[in-house]
Design a protein around this motif. Structure first.
Motif, PDB file in Angstrom:
ATOM      1  N   GLU A  94     -26.204 -14.407  22.530  1.00  0.00           N
ATOM      2  CA  GLU A  94     -25.735 -15.317  23.572  1.00  0.00           C
ATOM      3  C   GLU A  94     -26.798 -16.316  24.010  1.00  0.00           C
ATOM      4  N   GLU A 137     -22.744 -14.367  17.022  1.00  0.00           N
ATOM      5  CA  GLU A 137     -21.757 -15.359  16.572  1.00  0.00           C
ATOM      6  C   GLU A 137     -22.274 -16.103  15.350  1.00  0.00           C
ATOM      7  N   ARG A 185     -23.814 -22.068  21.930  1.00  0.00           N
ATOM      8  CA  ARG A 185     -24.958 -21.154  22.028  1.00  0.00           C
ATOM      9  C   ARG A 185     -26.253 -21.811  21.566  1.00  0.00           C
ATOM     10  N   HIS A 217     -19.960 -23.777  15.852  1.00  0.00           N
ATOM     11  CA  HIS A 217     -19.779 -22.398  16.299  1.00  0.00           C
ATOM     12  C   HIS A 217     -18.412 -21.905  15.835  1.00  0.00           C
ATOM     13  N   THR A 218     -18.411 -20.909  14.954  1.00  0.00           N
ATOM     14  CA  THR A 218     -17.165 -20.467  14.329  1.00  0.00           C
ATOM     15  C   THR A 218     -16.288 -19.636  15.253  1.00  0.00           C
ATOM     16  N   GLY A 219     -16.890 -18.998  16.261  1.00  0.00           N
ATOM     17  CA  GLY A 219     -16.129 -18.073  17.092  1.00  0.00           C
ATOM     18  C   GLY A 219     -15.980 -16.698  16.468  1.00  0.00           C
ATOM     19  N   ASP A 220     -16.519 -16.509  15.260  1.00  0.00           N
ATOM     20  CA  ASP A 220     -16.481 -15.207  14.602  1.00  0.00           C
ATOM     21  C   ASP A 220     -17.769 -14.452  14.897  1.00  0.00           C
ATOM     22  N   LEU A 221     -17.627 -13.171  15.180  1.00  0.00           N
ATOM     23  CA  LEU A 221     -18.762 -12.316  15.496  1.00  0.00           C
ATOM     24  C   LEU A 221     -19.065 -11.431  14.297  1.00  0.00           C
ATOM     25  N   ARG A 277     -13.831 -11.327  16.832  1.00  0.00           N
ATOM     26  CA  ARG A 277     -13.728 -12.749  17.131  1.00  0.00           C
ATOM     27  C   ARG A 277     -13.949 -13.020  18.605  1.00  0.00           C
ATOM     28  N   LYS A 278     -14.657 -14.089  18.841  1.00  0.00           N
ATOM     29  CA  LYS A 278     -14.821 -14.569  20.209  1.00  0.00           C
ATOM     30  C   LYS A 278     -13.622 -15.419  20.611  1.00  0.00           C
ATOM     31  N   LYS A 279     -13.073 -16.157  19.641  1.00  0.00           N
ATOM     32  CA  LYS A 279     -11.937 -17.031  19.904  1.00  0.00           C
ATOM     33  C   LYS A 279     -10.666 -16.225  20.105  1.00  0.00           C
TER      34      LYS A 279
END
Length: 537
Positions: free
Chosen positions: A357, A371, A397, A403-407, A421-423
């Motif tokens: 983060e 991310e 970040r 930023h893909t939004g994938d973790l 996923r963050k999204k």
């Protein structure tokens, strides 16, 4: 020396070196050489120019994977106009939004989908309407082949810059409204170069179109396959029996397929045991959800195909990583399954980071979650008309990365593996579905008081939308509405692939102290038995 990178040059090269060679096997049974494909594209360019289309104008294409899409796309781009492919699974309301948002001036639509455009044509700025079978379409539509017959091949190709927008691809947003991903000549060209290298595309390849051409320009294959001089085999949909038959009859050597397509092929194979190859060895690229080990084993050990797992998003080219790292596994070993399930290593010229983060790189311990962010020449220029969304996408970040939004986690070799996923997006069968759009639709039902939609694991689709619904009755045992009712309601109001397939009635949704729904808690409950909280197709 600097030479501008321009996408019309892919077809130019094919015409120069492969003019008499087969370019396209059409769904109609026709076959076109590159000279013939080029002439038809020239005629479409001339026809659009006669109808007032100029450099920078947006022209939409709504078509399954037919030769018309290829001809229209190059006909558009040769004018410096902006190729705007549309997802044929969308609803008329979706098309109205996209055509208006992009300010589309002209559209070519396949006869199977033109009625959805006809329904909203008075609400959009579009003035030119072309289809491939005007007799099969109601309304005032010009016929594609008729237009080509009455138009010459002469048109004025304007001077173009590699930094100009040449395609806009719409993708589902977390807020529901689709966002137009703007891609330049330069990023499309470099992405195509990367495809040729990493996917090992050569001029004697026969490429089967099982992947929709509207998906980020068919993952860029309308450029790569054309430019290298290979053969396009077109389709009007995905059918397992047809795929196996075409593979044999056309000696297909390369194709793409989401894990859902691989599942379909596997089921057909187990029931019918068809021949799986013609005279050529087959490479297959899959993306979206990670394929399960059993799927990879079937594709490679029983079909005799070589599987490449790739990863990306519409905004990123799309492709930015590959699991095809043969120095990290032996082709015959079971260890290859562990590697091929990962999203993998960065493409050439592509910088992949997994950051916390604070924007700091996570350790390569394959445990710490961060991310996925990316820099590369194939990344989009911007979102069409959405500067704030663009700014956030590139600077959330860490500045200067998409930023893909994938973790994901990252291992000692730098190979990433998506875990969550963050999204607020569900990826079902390779299609992006906005959870918020589904929730907004459910809220419109009179028997729904509150709802939260999350991805739920699915053997068939990787993941599928599931709704946790607080009924207006207040009693989950007697909600006053059935799961089937809500499924039908979402199907009536949204594109079919966005339908809610699972519903759980609850007394209340978990929330924070400020009243925000804690979807993470719902996902943990739903995915408790899984290794990760993203689908495996």
């Amino acid at each position: 020396m600097h030479k501008p990178l321009l996408v019309p040059e892919f077809l130019d090269r094919a015409r120069t070196h492969y003019g008499d060679d087969e370019a396209v096997v059409a769904t109609t049974g026709e076959r076109f050489t590159y000279d013939e494909l080029g002439e038809r594209a020239d005629r479409f360019s001339a026809a659009l120019q006669e109808r007032g289309i100029e450099k920078g104008d947006r022209v939409a294409v709504l078509d399954p994977n037919t030769h018309y899409h290829l001809e229209a796309a190059y006909g558009i781009m040769q004018l410096g106009a902006v190729h705007t492919p549309l997802n044929y699974r969308l609803t008329p309301d979706d098309f109205e939004y996209i055509l208006s948002d992009a300010g589309v001036d002209a559209i070519y639509a396949d006869y199977d989908f033109a009625d959805r455009i006809e329904e909203i044509r008075d609400e959009v700025p579009t003035e030119t309407f072309v289809t491939n079978d005007a007799d099969a379409v109601e309304g005032d539509w010009e016929d594609f082949d008729g237009v080509l017959e009455e138009t010459g091949t002469d048109y004025d190709r304007p001077e173009m810059s590699e930094d100009e927008i040449i395609t806009i691809n719409y993708t589902s947003g977390t807020t529901g409204d689709p966002k137009g991903v703007c891609r330049t000549h330069r990023c499309e060209t470099i992405h195509a170069y990367l495809l040729v290298g990493h996917q090992e595309i050569t001029d004697d390849d026969v490429y089967l179109w099982t992947l929709p051409m509207f998906h980020a320009n068919g993952w860029g294959h309308i450029f790569a396959v054309t430019g290298i001089g290979a053969t396009h085999v077109c389709t009007r949909g995905v059918d397992a029996a047809d795929i196996f038959e075409t593979v044999r009859s056309e000696d297909v050597s390369y194709m793409c397929g989401a894990p859902t397509v691989l599942n379909m092929l596997t089921e057909y194979y187990e029931e019918n045991e068809p021949e799986t190859t013609g005279d050529a060895d087959i490479r297959l690229a899959t993306a979206g959800s990670a394929p399960p080990e059993a799927t990879i084993r079937t594709v490679e050990d029983q079909f005799g195909w070589y599987l490449k797992h790739v990863y990306g998003a519409t905004e990123t080219g799309p492709l930015i990583t590959t699991s095809d790292a043969r120095r990290h596994f032996e082709d015959g070993s079971d260890d290859r399954f562990r590697i091929k399930k990962r999203q993998g290593l960065a493409y050439l010229g592509t910088e992949i980071r997994v950051v916390d983060e604070d924007g700091e790189d996570v350790p390569r311990d394959d445990e710490t979650l961060g991310e996925v962010v990316v820099r590369g020449n194939q990344i989009m220029e911007k979102y069409w008309g959405k500067p704030e969304a663009t700014e956030e996408a590139f600077n959330d970040r860490v500045a200067g990365y998409y930023h893909t939004g994938d973790l994901a986690t990252v291992d000692e070799n730098g190979m990433i593996a998506i875990q969550d996923r963050k999204k607020d997006i569900i990826i079902s069968g390779g299609e992006n579905i906005s959870s918020i759009e589904l929730e907004d639709t459910l809220f419109d039902h009179p028997d729904v008081s509150d709802a939260a939609v999350i991805p739920s694991p699915s053997d068939e689709w990787g993941e599928t939308p599931k709704a946790f619904v607080v009924p207006a009755s207040g009693d989950p045992e007697d909600p006053g509405v059935t799961e089937g009712d809500l499924e039908a309601f979402t199907r009536e109001n949204l594109a079919g692939y966005k339908t809610v397939h699972r519903v759980e009635f609850v007394e209340e949704l978990p929330t924070t102290a400020t009243g925000k729904v804690q979807k993470y808690e719902l996902r943990q409950e739903e995915w408790g038995e899984e290794d990760r909280m993203v689908g495996e197709g």
